[in-house]
Design a protein around this motif. Sequence first.
Motif, PDB file in Angstrom:
ATOM      1  N   LYS A 183     -85.628  -3.780 -73.373  1.00  0.00           N
ATOM      2  CA  LYS A 183     -84.784  -2.716 -72.839  1.00  0.00           C
ATOM      3  C   LYS A 183     -84.998  -2.672 -71.337  1.00  0.00           C
ATOM      4  CE  LYS A 183     -85.187   1.208 -75.117  1.00  0.00           C
ATOM      5  NZ  LYS A 183     -84.266   1.603 -76.186  1.00  0.00           N
ATOM      6  N   SER A 224     -85.283   2.341 -67.002  1.00  0.00           N
ATOM      7  CA  SER A 224     -84.286   3.257 -66.455  1.00  0.00           C
ATOM      8  C   SER A 224     -84.715   3.660 -65.048  1.00  0.00           C
ATOM      9  CB  SER A 224     -84.165   4.484 -67.354  1.00  0.00           C
ATOM     10  OG  SER A 224     -85.399   5.146 -67.415  1.00  0.00           O
ATOM     11  N   LYS A 225     -83.801   4.235 -64.328  1.00  0.00           N
ATOM     12  CA  LYS A 225     -84.127   4.753 -63.007  1.00  0.00           C
ATOM     13  C   LYS A 225     -85.220   5.797 -63.141  1.00  0.00           C
ATOM     14  CE  LYS A 225     -79.899   4.279 -60.373  1.00  0.00           C
ATOM     15  NZ  LYS A 225     -78.891   5.054 -59.637  1.00  0.00           N
ATOM     16  N   PRO A 226     -86.070   6.035 -62.182  1.00  0.00           N
ATOM     17  CA  PRO A 226     -86.153   5.342 -60.903  1.00  0.00           C
ATOM     18  C   PRO A 226     -87.102   4.155 -60.966  1.00  0.00           C
ATOM     19  CG  PRO A 226     -87.626   7.219 -60.889  1.00  0.00           C
ATOM     20  CD  PRO A 226     -87.029   7.157 -62.273  1.00  0.00           C
ATOM     21  N   LEU A 227     -87.567   3.832 -62.171  1.00  0.00           N
ATOM     22  CA  LEU A 227     -88.611   2.813 -62.302  1.00  0.00           C
ATOM     23  C   LEU A 227     -88.052   1.403 -62.202  1.00  0.00           C
ATOM     24  CD1 LEU A 227     -90.539   4.542 -65.178  1.00  0.00           C
ATOM     25  CD2 LEU A 227     -91.135   4.503 -62.764  1.00  0.00           C
ATOM     26  N   VAL A 271     -88.884  -3.261 -70.788  1.00  0.00           N
ATOM     27  CA  VAL A 271     -89.898  -2.661 -71.627  1.00  0.00           C
ATOM     28  C   VAL A 271     -89.475  -2.866 -73.068  1.00  0.00           C
ATOM     29  CG1 VAL A 271     -88.771  -0.423 -71.426  1.00  0.00           C
ATOM     30  CG2 VAL A 271     -91.174  -0.503 -71.952  1.00  0.00           C
ATOM     31  N   ASP A 330     -85.554   6.165 -76.087  1.00  0.00           N
ATOM     32  CA  ASP A 330     -85.332   6.028 -74.640  1.00  0.00           C
ATOM     33  C   ASP A 330     -86.676   5.936 -73.950  1.00  0.00           C
ATOM     34  OD1 ASP A 330     -82.655   6.081 -74.619  1.00  0.00           O
ATOM     35  OD2 ASP A 330     -82.455   8.213 -74.146  1.00  0.00           O
ATOM     36  N   ILE A 331     -86.805   5.005 -73.040  1.00  0.00           N
ATOM     37  CA  ILE A 331     -88.046   4.900 -72.282  1.00  0.00           C
ATOM     38  C   ILE A 331     -87.853   5.671 -70.981  1.00  0.00           C
ATOM     39  CG2 ILE A 331     -89.720   3.322 -71.273  1.00  0.00           C
ATOM     40  CD1 ILE A 331     -89.336   2.914 -74.244  1.00  0.00           C
ATOM     41  N   ILE A 332     -88.623   6.736 -70.799  1.00  0.00           N
ATOM     42  CA  ILE A 332     -88.442   7.528 -69.583  1.00  0.00           C
ATOM     43  C   ILE A 332     -89.775   7.681 -68.859  1.00  0.00           C
ATOM     44  CG2 ILE A 332     -86.508   8.813 -70.579  1.00  0.00           C
ATOM     45  CD1 ILE A 332     -88.444  11.243 -70.761  1.00  0.00           C
ATOM     46  N   ALA A 333     -89.673   7.934 -67.553  1.00  0.00           N
ATOM     47  CA  ALA A 333     -90.871   8.171 -66.756  1.00  0.00           C
ATOM     48  C   ALA A 333     -91.290   9.631 -66.926  1.00  0.00           C
ATOM     49  CB  ALA A 333     -90.586   7.874 -65.295  1.00  0.00           C
ATOM     50  N   ASP A 367     -77.637   9.723 -63.849  1.00  0.00           N
ATOM     51  CA  ASP A 367     -77.602   8.500 -64.645  1.00  0.00           C
ATOM     52  C   ASP A 367     -78.942   8.136 -65.270  1.00  0.00           C
ATOM     53  OD1 ASP A 367     -78.624   8.122 -62.191  1.00  0.00           O
ATOM     54  OD2 ASP A 367     -77.401   6.399 -61.641  1.00  0.00           O
ATOM     55  N   TYR A 368     -79.872   9.061 -65.320  1.00  0.00           N
ATOM     56  CA  TYR A 368     -81.099   8.784 -66.051  1.00  0.00           C
ATOM     57  C   TYR A 368     -81.778  10.082 -66.454  1.00  0.00           C
ATOM     58  CZ  TYR A 368     -83.677   9.739 -61.706  1.00  0.00           C
ATOM     59  OH  TYR A 368     -84.188  10.316 -60.589  1.00  0.00           O
ATOM     60  N   THR A 369     -82.804   9.949 -67.283  1.00  0.00           N
ATOM     61  CA  THR A 369     -83.554  11.108 -67.752  1.00  0.00           C
ATOM     62  C   THR A 369     -84.979  10.939 -67.276  1.00  0.00           C
ATOM     63  OG1 THR A 369     -82.160  11.177 -69.698  1.00  0.00           O
ATOM     64  CG2 THR A 369     -84.197  12.403 -69.805  1.00  0.00           C
ATOM     65  N   ILE A 370     -85.631  12.042 -66.942  1.00  0.00           N
ATOM     66  CA  ILE A 370     -87.025  11.947 -66.528  1.00  0.00           C
ATOM     67  C   ILE A 370     -87.782  13.098 -67.181  1.00  0.00           C
ATOM     68  CG2 ILE A 370     -86.918  13.337 -64.413  1.00  0.00           C
ATOM     69  CD1 ILE A 370     -88.523  10.941 -63.109  1.00  0.00           C
ATOM     70  N   ALA A 392     -82.958   9.201 -56.728  1.00  0.00           N
ATOM     71  CA  ALA A 392     -83.982   8.170 -56.935  1.00  0.00           C
ATOM     72  C   ALA A 392     -84.950   8.081 -55.758  1.00  0.00           C
ATOM     73  CB  ALA A 392     -83.307   6.824 -57.185  1.00  0.00           C
TER      74      ALA A 392
END
Lengths: 549, 171
Positions: free
Chosen positions: A508, A511-514, A523, B69-72, B102-105, B163
């Motif tokens: 996968k 995603s942002k911001p990584l 990942v 979902d892979i999120i920070a 456009d993303y999730t954190i 970002a």
Amino acid sequence: MTAREQEYRELFMAEALEYYESMSRHLSELERTPDDVPALNELFRLMHNLKSNARAMGHTAIGEVAHSLETVFGLIRDRERAFAGPLVAVVFTGLDELGAMIRAVGADQPLPDAAALLDNLARVARGDEPVLPAPAPADAEAPAEEDARKLELSDLVYIQVRKLDKLLNLVGELVIDRDRILTLAEEIGHPALQATARHLFRISDDLQYSVMDVRLVGVGVLLNKFPRVVRDVATAEGKEVELSLGGQDVQIDRNVLQIMTDALLHLVRNGVSHGLEAPAEREAAGKPRVGQLRLLALTERDDVLIEVADDGPGIDTEAVRRKAVERGLATAELAATLDEQAVWAFLFEPGFSTAAQVTDISGRGVGLDVVKRALDSLGGQLRIASVLGQGTSFTLVLPTSIAVKGALLVELDGRPYAVPLLHTDTVLALRPDEFSVVGGLLLAHVQGQAVPVVPLRELLHAEGTEALPAADKTLLQGPQQVLVVNYNHRRLGLLVDQFLRQQNIVVKALSKPLDAIDLFGGVTLLGSGQVCLVLDVPALTRLFVARRA
Amino acid sequence: MADSVLSPLGGRAAPPAPEATVQLIVFQLAGEDYGIRIEQVREVTITPEVARMPKTPAFIKGIVNLRGDIIAVIDLEERFGLVKTARPLPERSYTVAVEAADYTIGLAVREVPRPLRIPAAAIEAAPEFLQDSGQRERYLEGIAKLPDGSVIIVLDMRKLLTATEILRLPN
């Protein structure tokens, strides 16, 4: 009939029926407003396409009728005939008959005889009165043939790639959860649950491969665009080139092909403008005037190879070697030791290819780093073969699909990391005394070659732009696990804590911001539910080269 | 419509309807109450296993698997400089997953977050001088005063989650 022929026939049918329906619509519009130029142009275009497709498929009778109708539309467009009077009835009848012929092909039945129609079409084209059947032309427009004219829906569906991407992502998620369920079922040890989990495994496997299959296209959809490209470049450069294509039927994921489009365009343009000599030059060298360029696709195990080969002057290895030293890509001592493969790899370095004079010396070079970048993003590889005076071939080694990647899982500081198999070379367990330190660099000896080794931990945690600490053998305690990776003919050993296992992973994107951190290609989730970072070997190699002590 | 009514500066141009309310997810950072509008929050959950991500600032605690979902996950106390040194997350923490364009954190917090409905008029724009001063103030929507006298600092996630902003190091 082979499966491929069957597929082509279905494609022909679907397109032909679609053309037929569009033309019926446009013809009705034309009847309402006879000077509707866009409708007329569209009719002409669709009829022309249908004619070409029918002839390509060997349906000459359909091709004949389509050709005659196209002629009539052409005359109307050029205002030599008016869309009025008996001509209207003939054209409508013609289109109906064309529809009947297409349906006959689909039903595997003999095609209706079109002699009378062709005669009438020829008559209206000449401006003569057509021979119309007994009923008056007014009746021809009435729905007299209700039973014959069925409403039909195509057997094929057009679908946006975006929707297929979403489907593939969902399947990826499903596969991850499936692995998790399988692991849990083993842990719990309930027989019925285990059996269900295994069944789920098989079904989702089938589903995954079906979705991957849907995304496959023939490489021909891209290769067939190149005759025109080659012709244009050759004309502009005063070259004479004969292009041969092969392997158009080889199947590949549509997005893989999309990503490689620019790279292939570069290779082909380069092949013509730099890979082939001017006609006079070729004759002077005792070669035929016309240069040969070959674009060939083939499959090798799970990979698809696309080869761009020319019979030009070949790569001047020594010129490339000198240039690499001048450009600072390698020291003179190092460059002298490199074999020709390693030297050719410099052609694809970003710093190398932009220089105009390089092109003159080596015959290669403009924008080739584009090729490398596209390959890196897919985890593909590049093979180069060249014989001075005889020619060069570049082979792109591409994954058939982007969904699943083979990977080696390694552990570092208690966390798993995945390394794509495309970039792994070998794994070794070495004692500290089997390493040597040269110029602050730790070296291992692999198959007679000295390979630099760096602790993965140092690469991952290197901060800022400082050089990596000088290697110190005394810090190595006990046997060391070395994963040798390979990128662009450079080998690098990574010290890890342990090797876990090899498995297929679904990568996968981060995603942002990584996503700004380029050391990771993405990942994946393991069956245990653990998050596992996928290492990007090209980026790790570049980091090592930039920071080595 | 909600946006214009609740815009901190739009008081006169669009007077809030008397019944207009705002729903917040409220959590604690360094002993103070902070709120985020519920429409910016995707979910609140116990923090799943966090994988430390090399090459990221310390306030980024790592990445987690949130329903595929892979999120920070970030620690806002560290991000805002409310604590002096970086420290690991406790055994149990909670993650407020917030959505950017456009993303999730994920925001890791130490106490259970709670929903709260307050009148829209209770949110006052942060004074201008505050907005320029510090880390945290840069991302304020305003300050909500509650009838019991307590205050909630309302964050505007859209400002924080660009970002470039999110990766910025605390001063």
